[in-house]
Enzyme design. Sequence first.
Site, PDB file in Angstrom:
ATOM      1  N   GLU A  37       0.759  -1.156  -0.373  1.00 31.39           N
ATOM      2  CA  GLU A  37      -0.088   0.519   0.148  1.00 31.39           C
ATOM      3  C   GLU A  37       0.967   1.321  -0.277  1.00 31.39           C
ATOM      4  O   GLU A  37       1.446   1.124   1.309  1.00 31.39           O
ATOM      5  CB  GLU A  37      -0.964  -0.052   1.389  1.00 31.39           C
ATOM      6  CG  GLU A  37      -1.425   1.430   1.744  1.00 31.39           C
ATOM      7  CD  GLU A  37      -2.386   1.634   0.770  1.00 31.39           C
ATOM      8  OE1 GLU A  37      -3.377   0.915   0.016  1.00 31.39           O
ATOM      9  OE2 GLU A  37      -2.480   3.221   0.358  1.00 31.39           O
ATOM     10  N   GLY A  40       3.366   0.362  -5.678  1.00 37.73           N
ATOM     11  CA  GLY A  40       3.391  -1.424  -6.169  1.00 37.73           C
ATOM     12  C   GLY A  40       3.670  -1.110  -7.319  1.00 37.73           C
ATOM     13  O   GLY A  40       4.061  -2.432  -7.419  1.00 37.73           O
ATOM     14  N   ASP A  91      -6.731  -3.729  -5.940  1.00 38.29           N
ATOM     15  CA  ASP A  91      -7.185  -3.216  -5.175  1.00 38.29           C
ATOM     16  C   ASP A  91      -6.989  -1.593  -5.063  1.00 38.29           C
ATOM     17  O   ASP A  91      -6.377  -1.281  -4.479  1.00 38.29           O
ATOM     18  CB  ASP A  91      -7.547  -3.364  -3.809  1.00 38.29           C
ATOM     19  CG  ASP A  91      -8.912  -3.242  -2.993  1.00 38.29           C
ATOM     20  OD1 ASP A  91      -9.032  -2.320  -3.836  1.00 38.29           O
ATOM     21  OD2 ASP A  91      -9.236  -3.677  -1.943  1.00 38.29           O
ATOM     22  N   ASP A 122      -9.425   5.214  -8.417  1.00 41.33           N
ATOM     23  CA  ASP A 122     -10.109   5.137  -9.458  1.00 41.33           C
ATOM     24  C   ASP A 122      -8.099   5.741 -10.137  1.00 41.33           C
ATOM     25  O   ASP A 122      -7.544   6.218  -9.550  1.00 41.33           O
ATOM     26  CB  ASP A 122     -11.193   6.292  -9.675  1.00 41.33           C
ATOM     27  CG  ASP A 122     -12.240   6.359  -9.457  1.00 41.33           C
ATOM     28  OD1 ASP A 122     -12.785   4.307  -9.847  1.00 41.33           O
ATOM     29  OD2 ASP A 122     -12.690   6.894  -9.142  1.00 41.33           O
TER      30      ASP A 122
END
Lengths: 279, 279
Positions: free
Chosen positions: A110, A142, A159, A162
């Site tokens: 994250e 990521g 995950d 937008d």
Amino acid sequence: MKEKNLWIRDHWDEKRGSSITVMASGMLAKRKTRFQTIEIYDTEGCGRVMMIDGIIMLTESDEFAYHEMITHPAMHVHPDPKQVLVIGGGDGGAVREILKHNVDEVHLCEIDADVISISKEFFPSIACGLCDPRVKIFTDDGAEFINNKAGYYDVILVDSTDPVGPAEVLFREPFYRAMNNALTENGIASTQSEGIYYDLDTIIQLFSFTRKIFPVVEYYYTMVPTYPSGTIGFSFCSKKLHPLRDRADKGIKGLKYYNDSIHNSAFVLPEFARMALKT
Amino acid sequence: MKEKNLWIRDHWDEKRGSSITVMASGMLAKRKTRFQTIEIYDTEGCGRVMMIDGIIMLTESDEFAYHEMITHPAMHVHPDPKQVLVIGGGDGGAVREILKHNVDEVHLCEIDADVISISKEFFPSIACGLCDPRVKIFTDDGAEFINNKAGYYDVILVDSTDPVGPAEVLFREPFYRAMNNALTENGIASTQSEGIYYDLDTIIQLFSFTRKIFPVVEYYYTMVPTYPSGTIGFSFCSKKLHPLRDRADKGIKGLKYYNDSIHNSAFVLPEFARMALKT
């Protein structure tokens, strides 16, 4: 704790015909992080709500529909997923669902550490898996993180928010090539890919290159009342296994959205979307 | 024509966690009829929008998802529907879809004549079938209208508003008994039955008596971005034919939502709804 009633309206742009509003009873927190602004609200209709940069990220009332469906299709198609990576997903919802399977190791990458700390504080029922000994958390980009992980992961779940701001790179071809490289021989990636009603152009654009990288790419969807248009979907990108032919029952109980029939029907698209995405 | 930008918000009650807002560029009409208040707005994102008593009834952008799905499942399961009744549906959308089949006669029974006249004026692409010679319009209470129509209709579609106000009677047991009586031997009724997220109690209540009246009762759904939660469904009530076993292809082209695969997947419910409605 009830301060006052206020309408919180999801971000709206001209591409999206409608927008969601939620009646909140109060704001619990607002934090400007290095990457974005996170707000937490209390609501009577949806439980607690997290907004990032004015966009509803999750509500306690319907997060199950999103987190179960980003996770369980890939985890039921891979015969034995042991090493799993979540990119984004700092709230811990996808990790919670992954841990219902017999995995060895879950990496969570994250970019914004504050999403994790806020989720642990305000959404314990979602973040509950983040302290599991099988879970290792990385605060990193990521797209960079997976570059040196060749052939390591059985399943990767993206995950993301937008495709604006920090998540934009996760909707680009180099990232999908890097994911393909980071997956094992039977590897599968499921990636948040927006909704068929308001973002079909985004999905078409994604498919224009993901289908050159992965032998199997299929779009599937879930229904989340507090997301724009009420539906959001995922790209199922697989190196070998097919989402409909290779599913095995894993005997997982207690799910609220996913079941063996939904697994198949989630890949069936309304005609306008089927036509737009057909090969 | 653009007067100003205004947010129009769908009706909200405490049972519903979220509400839809649409950005309108102007109001085209507002009429207080004998039964309700009808408003027509122009919007950039959704085309023209009809609201009744503060609830979004339809938008030009997504009405196809509702009207195709209230109509085509029953019309594809019945082998030869010739006499069809629509109760409610004064906008003409369901009639337009019915007329794509080889029917002899369509009766439209709408309680509020103003819905029909306003639809003809502001929604010509939806109301286009109302002047077809096969269509006969009755301005009447649907619950009374069907009482003397024993064994007349092959298919009945109940395209009603929510179960408050004039449509309340259409969600009650006597009306379903009267429909059963008005149907032919192979008859099927598809009735607007609200959504699984915000109105599951309404669906459970409906099923508690419809399953005593019809041998086959199944819930199926469609996705409509501008309805609360983004999904709404229908009760498929059949005297003999089964929605999944008895479907035949009718060779209808040009649909935007319905196709042979959606027909089946629309009956597959997320686990929480499946459990709540299982027999």
